[in-house]
Design a protein around this motif. Sequence first.
Motif, mmCIF file in Angstrom:
data_model
loop_
_atom_site.group_PDB
_atom_site.id
_atom_site.type_symbol
_atom_site.label_atom_id
_atom_site.label_comp_id
_atom_site.label_asym_id
_atom_site.label_seq_id
_atom_site.Cartn_x
_atom_site.Cartn_y
_atom_site.Cartn_z
ATOM 1 N N THR A 1 0.860 -1.180 0.000
ATOM 2 C CA THR A 1 0.000 0.000 0.000
ATOM 3 C C THR A 1 0.896 1.230 0.000
ATOM 4 O O THR A 1 1.801 1.346 0.829
ATOM 5 N N ILE A 2 0.636 2.118 -0.947
ATOM 6 C CA ILE A 2 1.371 3.379 -1.021
ATOM 7 C C ILE A 2 0.385 4.515 -0.815
ATOM 8 O O ILE A 2 -0.563 4.669 -1.575
ATOM 9 N N THR A 3 0.616 5.274 0.239
ATOM 10 C CA THR A 3 -0.209 6.439 0.545
ATOM 11 C C THR A 3 0.536 7.677 0.053
ATOM 12 O O THR A 3 1.716 7.858 0.360
ATOM 13 N N LEU A 4 -0.165 8.497 -0.725
ATOM 14 C CA LEU A 4 0.425 9.724 -1.246
ATOM 15 C C LEU A 4 -0.226 10.920 -0.573
ATOM 16 O O LEU A 4 -1.448 10.989 -0.483
ATOM 17 N N LYS A 5 0.615 11.844 -0.117
ATOM 18 C CA LYS A 5 0.112 13.065 0.518
ATOM 19 C C LYS A 5 0.663 14.271 -0.221
ATOM 20 O O LYS A 5 1.864 14.362 -0.459
ATOM 21 N N GLY A 6 -0.232 15.178 -0.600
ATOM 22 C CA GLY A 6 0.195 16.401 -1.274
ATOM 23 C C GLY A 6 -0.177 16.409 -2.735
ATOM 24 O O GLY A 6 -1.285 16.064 -3.108
ATOM 25 N N ARG A 7 0.817 16.773 -3.572
ATOM 26 C CA ARG A 7 0.581 16.958 -5.008
ATOM 27 C C ARG A 7 1.457 15.998 -5.806
ATOM 28 O O ARG A 7 2.677 15.991 -5.633
ATOM 29 N N LEU A 8 0.836 15.229 -6.684
ATOM 30 C CA LEU A 8 1.572 14.360 -7.594
ATOM 31 C C LEU A 8 1.692 15.107 -8.919
ATOM 32 O O LEU A 8 0.823 15.036 -9.783
ATOM 33 N N ASP A 9 2.772 15.870 -9.044
ATOM 34 C CA ASP A 9 2.971 16.720 -10.213
ATOM 35 C C ASP A 9 4.310 16.396 -10.859
ATOM 36 O O ASP A 9 4.944 15.394 -10.520
ATOM 37 N N ALA A 10 4.745 17.226 -11.786
ATOM 38 C CA ALA A 10 5.986 16.978 -12.526
ATOM 39 C C ALA A 10 7.210 16.955 -11.614
ATOM 40 O O ALA A 10 8.202 16.288 -11.919
ATOM 41 N N VAL A 11 7.147 17.635 -10.495
ATOM 42 C CA VAL A 11 8.261 17.639 -9.547
ATOM 43 C C VAL A 11 8.288 16.335 -8.744
ATOM 44 O O VAL A 11 9.341 15.749 -8.513
ATOM 45 N N ALA A 12 7.117 15.856 -8.330
ATOM 46 C CA ALA A 12 7.022 14.678 -7.463
ATOM 47 C C ALA A 12 7.011 13.348 -8.218
ATOM 48 O O ALA A 12 7.420 12.323 -7.676
ATOM 49 N N ALA A 13 6.544 13.351 -9.455
ATOM 50 C CA ALA A 13 6.374 12.101 -10.213
ATOM 51 C C ALA A 13 7.670 11.286 -10.347
ATOM 52 O O ALA A 13 7.629 10.063 -10.168
ATOM 53 N N PRO A 14 8.818 11.898 -10.653
ATOM 54 C CA PRO A 14 10.039 11.089 -10.758
ATOM 55 C C PRO A 14 10.394 10.367 -9.452
ATOM 56 O O PRO A 14 10.871 9.242 -9.479
ATOM 57 N N GLY A 15 10.141 10.993 -8.325
ATOM 58 C CA GLY A 15 10.408 10.360 -7.037
ATOM 59 C C GLY A 15 9.510 9.155 -6.801
ATOM 60 O O GLY A 15 9.954 8.117 -6.300
#
Length: 99
Positions: free
Chosen positions: A13-27
Amino acid sequence: MEIIKNSEGDKLTITLKGRLDAVAAPGLEKELNASLNGVKELIFDFASLDYVSSAGLRTILVAQKRMNKQGSLVIKNISDEVYEVFEMTGFSDMIDIER
């Protein structure tokens, strides 16, 4: 964006908090590449995800394609705003989303 992983056997299970945008997507993509070996069930918990961009959608699609070969992927707890992006792009037809 914050990524929280919880592994139970072959379920991740992966919980994401915040914004999944061009900055965060590679991580997120890097994290998925390192974590998906042996995973048969991948769950994304979007309860705290505020926004998803096209780069984020691409990362989810890559994960979906990989999980099609080794198990399943489901998105849970998606907000109306984020779900609307999935609907407008047709991703809601390709990915299992539990609302």
